[in-house]
Design a protein around this motif. Structure first.
Motif, PDB file in Angstrom:
ATOM      1  N   ASN A 138       0.815  -1.212   0.000  1.00  0.00           N
ATOM      2  CA  ASN A 138       0.000   0.000   0.000  1.00  0.00           C
ATOM      3  C   ASN A 138       0.855   1.272   0.000  1.00  0.00           C
ATOM      4  N   LYS A 195       1.656   3.349  -2.339  1.00  0.00           N
ATOM      5  CA  LYS A 195       1.047   4.468  -3.067  1.00  0.00           C
ATOM      6  C   LYS A 195       0.000   5.168  -2.189  1.00  0.00           C
ATOM      7  N   GLU A 196      -0.810   4.387  -1.478  1.00  0.00           N
ATOM      8  CA  GLU A 196      -1.818   4.939  -0.582  1.00  0.00           C
ATOM      9  C   GLU A 196      -1.172   5.735   0.553  1.00  0.00           C
ATOM     10  N   LEU A 219       1.813   7.209   0.571  1.00  0.00           N
ATOM     11  CA  LEU A 219       2.407   8.433   0.032  1.00  0.00           C
ATOM     12  C   LEU A 219       1.336   9.477  -0.285  1.00  0.00           C
ATOM     13  N   THR A 220       0.233   9.035  -0.849  1.00  0.00           N
ATOM     14  CA  THR A 220      -0.866   9.951  -1.169  1.00  0.00           C
ATOM     15  C   THR A 220      -1.431  10.576   0.093  1.00  0.00           C
ATOM     16  N   GLU A 221      -1.628   9.767   1.116  1.00  0.00           N
ATOM     17  CA  GLU A 221      -2.147  10.266   2.395  1.00  0.00           C
ATOM     18  C   GLU A 221      -1.190  11.284   3.016  1.00  0.00           C
ATOM     19  N   GLU A 275       1.020  13.200   1.484  1.00  0.00           N
ATOM     20  CA  GLU A 275       1.014  14.446   0.718  1.00  0.00           C
ATOM     21  C   GLU A 275      -0.289  15.219   0.911  1.00  0.00           C
ATOM     22  N   LYS A 276      -1.402  14.527   1.088  1.00  0.00           N
ATOM     23  CA  LYS A 276      -2.664  15.213   1.370  1.00  0.00           C
ATOM     24  C   LYS A 276      -2.552  16.017   2.656  1.00  0.00           C
TER      25      LYS A 276
END
Length: 183
Positions: free
Chosen positions: A85, A87-88, A90-92, A94-95
């Motif tokens: 996970n 990608k998830e 990293l996205t979280e 950066e959010k």
């Protein structure tokens, strides 16, 4: 009438002998303790160097808080295992950084890569009156993920906290540079 004029205004003109000069600019002079670092003493899937005069608060799930009591600040560290996970995660991360866009004047990203220690990440410096002024995340991209955020326990006033922010920023850079994953 003439005597009255001399009586009231003559002392005013005679008393102003010195020229008035503007005062030089004053700068806030803050002193901080000399820095000495030590290895994190808690058992975690990671280790790094931390400033000696901080207070480490042990939290569940391998999370921790590094407190700076005199500066009224803390670095909150969250740990998450990577289970296909990345990608998830990293996205979280950066959010959470870009949530500060409304109050931030600028968000400055800096990537960090240490192939030898398998430490990859980014540090975000957030200028302006945001709630958090530095956020970072590091990972080995296969097993471990750490997210960190710097918070001050005061109303966000960027100019006022800038000296303390620069002081702690050095510690965050040291943390990321010395981070190692335990197998």
């Amino acid at each position: 009438m003439r005597n009255l004029f001399l009586l009231f205004f003559l002392p005013i003109f005679l008393s102003c002998k010195n020229d008035v000069f503007p005062k030089p600019k004053a700068y806030l002079s803050l002193t901080y303790a000399e820095k000495t670092y030590e290895s994190l003493k808690l058992k975690r899937p990671y280790t790094f160097k931390v400033l000696q005069n901080t207070t480490i608060i042990d939290d569940e799930n391998n999370w921790l808080t590094i407190k700076y009591p005199k500066l009224k600040a803390s670095i909150d560290i969250t740990y998450r295992p990577v289970n296909n996970n990345i990608k998830e995660l990293l996205t979280e991360a950066e959010k959470l950084v870009f949530k500060h866009t409304a109050k931030a004047e600028q968000i400055i990203p800096k990537d960090f890569i240490n192939e030898e220690k398998k430490v990859f990440g980014s540090i975000y410096e957030i200028t302006g009156n945001a709630a958090s002024h530095i956020q970072f995340h590091v990972t080995d991209s296969t097993k471990n993920f750490i997210k960190g955020s710097l918070y001050f326990y005061a109303k966000p006033n960027y100019d006022s906290i800038l000296p303390a922010l620069n002081y702690i920023k050095e510690d965050i850079l040291r943390l990321v540079e010395t981070l190692e994953w335990k197998e």
